[in-house]
Design an enzyme around this catalytic site. Sequence first.
Site, short mmCIF file in Angstrom:
data_model
loop_
_atom_site.label_atom_id
_atom_site.label_comp_id
_atom_site.label_asym_id
_atom_site.label_seq_id
_atom_site.Cartn_x
_atom_site.Cartn_y
_atom_site.Cartn_z
N GLU A 72 9.02 -4.25 -0.14
CA GLU A 72 7.81 -4.50 0.66
C GLU A 72 7.34 -5.95 0.53
OE1 GLU A 72 7.18 -2.31 2.69
OE2 GLU A 72 7.52 -0.32 1.83
N HIS A 84 0.27 -1.93 -3.66
CA HIS A 84 0.69 -0.78 -2.84
C HIS A 84 0.92 0.42 -3.75
CE1 HIS A 84 2.80 1.82 -0.11
NE2 HIS A 84 3.98 1.64 -0.71
N HIS A 94 1.24 4.99 -3.95
CA HIS A 94 1.42 6.26 -3.23
C HIS A 94 0.33 7.24 -3.69
CE1 HIS A 94 5.99 5.40 -2.41
NE2 HIS A 94 5.17 4.53 -1.84
N GLU A 117 -21.52 5.24 -3.71
CA GLU A 117 -21.25 3.82 -3.90
C GLU A 117 -20.06 3.29 -3.11
OE1 GLU A 117 -21.68 2.69 -8.00
OE2 GLU A 117 -23.72 3.47 -8.01
N HIS A 139 2.31 7.89 3.73
CA HIS A 139 3.02 7.02 2.79
C HIS A 139 2.14 6.54 1.63
CE1 HIS A 139 6.12 3.54 2.26
NE2 HIS A 139 5.40 3.68 1.18
#
Length: 273
Positions: free
Chosen positions: A116, A140, A142, A170, A211
């Site tokens: 990525e 990133h 999952h 919040e 994803h």
Amino acid sequence: MKVLDTNFVQGFIRMCNDGYLQGWHERNGGNLSYRIKEEEINLIRNELNFNNNFVPIGTNVPKLGEEFFLVTGSGKYFRNVILEPEENICIIELDKDGENYRIVWGLSNGGKPTSELPSHLMNHEVKKTLTSGLHRVIYHAHTTNIIALTFVLPLEDKIFTRELWEMATECPVVFPQGVGVVGWMVPGGRDIAVATSNLMKNYDVAIWAHHGMFCSGENFDLTFGLMHTVEKSAEILVKVLSITPNKLQTISVENFRNLAKDFNVKLPEKFLY
Ligand code: 13P
Ligand code: ZN
């Protein structure tokens, strides 16, 4: 100074492990990158190896030319980073035009940076400009509950933002700009990187349908905290939806306006419908 002794590498390793302990990094799932400060590179410059060849990034990020990044390796497991950091993460240097990179430290048993990398670097480029260099971390993960919600909520920024804001008082203070959503796309390439970095022009959080999530922030604490807050909110929503399709009460638009006033945050009108 040894690379592994620096604060930024130690912070990076801790964040990888914290994410693993949350259950967001099955197998090699997820990736992390940090745009290294010049003074941090200067501390370790003589530990770096400048003999590797430059290879294409797969996109171009001219505003990041000659910058250095600490990134997780492709196919490497977050749970192993704390045990063998040098085998699982690496430092890369970009060329002048931001089209190629080379590994200057790490991945000691071979390998390459996360698949990525185009998304990470395009997000870094957008955020570097928009925050005058303040944002340095792209993450990133999952995240289970956010992924679950992408099967049942319409894939629209305004629906996800409002539902997530409503789940914890919040939330609008932690992510006042809201969250963006990308429909399902093939991961790992330039197209999803372009779609994600477009969302990063408006948000610090981008959800990838079926994803996971991308978050951007100034440092490891703020970026991990952002991911954690959004995912916790998603967990509450999953529980609520599992109990009933209809909320009996919630935080109203008027409540959000009062919160924004007292906490001194600006909430976009498009989410106060
Ligand atoms: P990498 O192992 O290449 O980082 O890929 C993991 C991932 O989550 C892809 O989206
Ligand atoms: Zn992924």
